[in-house]
Design a protein around this motif. Sequence first.
Motif, mmCIF file in Angstrom:
data_model
loop_
_atom_site.group_PDB
_atom_site.id
_atom_site.type_symbol
_atom_site.label_atom_id
_atom_site.label_comp_id
_atom_site.label_asym_id
_atom_site.label_seq_id
_atom_site.Cartn_x
_atom_site.Cartn_y
_atom_site.Cartn_z
ATOM 1 N N ALA A 241 0.865 -1.293 0.075
ATOM 2 C CA ALA A 241 0.018 -0.088 0.101
ATOM 3 C C ALA A 241 0.834 1.208 -0.163
ATOM 4 O O ALA A 241 0.344 2.519 -0.344
ATOM 5 N N GLY A 242 2.177 1.258 0.287
ATOM 6 C CA GLY A 242 3.007 2.256 0.332
ATOM 7 C C GLY A 242 3.806 2.552 1.554
ATOM 8 O O GLY A 242 4.449 3.657 1.657
ATOM 9 N N ALA A 243 3.604 1.634 2.538
ATOM 10 C CA ALA A 243 4.439 2.107 3.634
ATOM 11 C C ALA A 243 5.863 1.734 3.485
ATOM 12 O O ALA A 243 6.337 0.970 2.748
ATOM 13 N N ASP A 244 6.674 2.459 3.977
ATOM 14 C CA ASP A 244 8.414 2.407 3.940
ATOM 15 C C ASP A 244 9.083 1.499 4.786
ATOM 16 O O ASP A 244 10.201 1.034 4.597
ATOM 17 N N ALA A 245 8.515 1.307 5.905
ATOM 18 C CA ALA A 245 8.741 0.277 7.007
ATOM 19 C C ALA A 245 7.853 -0.130 7.622
ATOM 20 O O ALA A 245 6.859 0.760 8.105
ATOM 21 N N VAL A 246 8.016 -1.386 8.424
ATOM 22 C CA VAL A 246 6.969 -1.822 9.401
ATOM 23 C C VAL A 246 7.718 -2.110 10.759
ATOM 24 O O VAL A 246 8.495 -2.739 10.674
ATOM 25 N N ILE A 247 7.545 -1.661 12.006
ATOM 26 C CA ILE A 247 7.918 -1.731 13.126
ATOM 27 C C ILE A 247 6.848 -2.449 14.134
ATOM 28 O O ILE A 247 5.714 -1.885 14.048
ATOM 29 N N GLY A 248 7.249 -3.400 14.805
ATOM 30 C CA GLY A 248 5.995 -4.245 15.612
ATOM 31 C C GLY A 248 6.329 -4.338 16.823
ATOM 32 O O GLY A 248 7.526 -4.380 17.134
ATOM 33 N N GLY A 249 5.285 -4.502 17.934
ATOM 34 C CA GLY A 249 5.644 -4.890 18.978
ATOM 35 C C GLY A 249 4.459 -5.907 19.658
ATOM 36 O O GLY A 249 3.598 -6.092 18.794
ATOM 37 N N HIS A 250 4.303 -5.931 20.948
ATOM 38 C CA HIS A 250 3.254 -6.683 21.751
ATOM 39 C C HIS A 250 3.650 -8.045 22.065
ATOM 40 O O HIS A 250 3.420 -8.502 23.260
ATOM 41 N N PRO A 251 4.579 -9.158 21.439
ATOM 42 C CA PRO A 251 4.521 -10.388 21.942
ATOM 43 C C PRO A 251 5.385 -10.276 23.221
ATOM 44 O O PRO A 251 5.602 -11.533 23.805
ATOM 45 N N HIS A 252 6.103 -9.208 23.680
ATOM 46 C CA HIS A 252 6.775 -9.203 24.887
ATOM 47 C C HIS A 252 8.197 -9.992 24.737
ATOM 48 O O HIS A 252 8.918 -10.094 25.619
#
Length: 340
Positions: A241-252
């Motif tokens: 869709a056009g994102a330049d990077a994806v950063i994630g969290g939550h799994p701890h």
Amino acid sequence: MNQVVKHLICTLSLSLLFPIATFAQQASKKHADAPSKQVSILFAGDMVLADLPGKTIEQGHDPYAAFKDIFASADLRIGNLECVIATTGKAAEKNFTFRAHPRVIPVLKQHFDAVSLANNHSGDFGPEAFSEMLSLLKTQELAYFGGGNNVSEAHRPHIIEKNGLKIALLGYDEFMPRSFEANTNKAGVAWSEDEQVVRDIINARKIYHADIVIPFMHWGWENEMTANKRQRQLARIMIDAGADAVIGGHPHVIQDTETYKGKPIIYSIGNFMMDALDNEAQTLGWVVRLHVNQHGALAWDTRLIKIDPQGTPTPVADANSPCWDKKTGQTKLCSNAQLK
């Protein structure tokens, strides 16, 4: 006579076209020769400022002090606020509920340029407390994204202009309870429905004219060391869709990373500040420094952190942790000591 007139008209037309072509070539060359507008953005993982970290602040201490120099190495600093900051509300019926005192906001503002509210704890004390938090953050001028007084606000990108770049940050939660989601007349978080996420990313460029778009995700299953099928699928949808990077969290815990279409995906950077930890893996996390210019992500590097029993993080000075650059396209290990 007609042939002469035709010749003159042709000559005149060509003479008018050549300057236009020349100007276009000069403009293209100027764009190609334009200096790179580089910005570095640091992302920190889940931060719970209730309980012991909150008590540290109440006692006049700064639990972020050990990261002063690391934070200073980036142009922008972003964190996930894994709690509500409020004095009102009633605790939801769930295993863990986190509410921090408003006194923590000045400490947060000292270290962060913006915080994401898109997670499964910012709604722990209901919409009233969530609205109070929004008001407190606005009053003290600490920017936020991934949440709002209604669904439109929750999905609105936070725009930061730095070094000539316009950067859009979007935050999404997709871990239960979904009752924390904002709607047309209720405060809450942005939920990651695929079609809405795609629209948000497109609108960040089309409406807000962002040069760079970065979703900061709250997804995956706790304690899983590798990203699941859903995370991988959604990451690709966002980049398509056009994102330049994806950063994630939550799994701890820290999860794996990859590159898709030349763009980085960091599935989980783990915890950053909290004392309710179940196992050793949860005491480790990364802060990620993402380097971007007007063309997208150039590189990223990580610093390994260790959380003590008080919920306070410190850098692991002698550790090696992943880094990546677009030029080589390779992810390798870099020494923490080299990343100043």
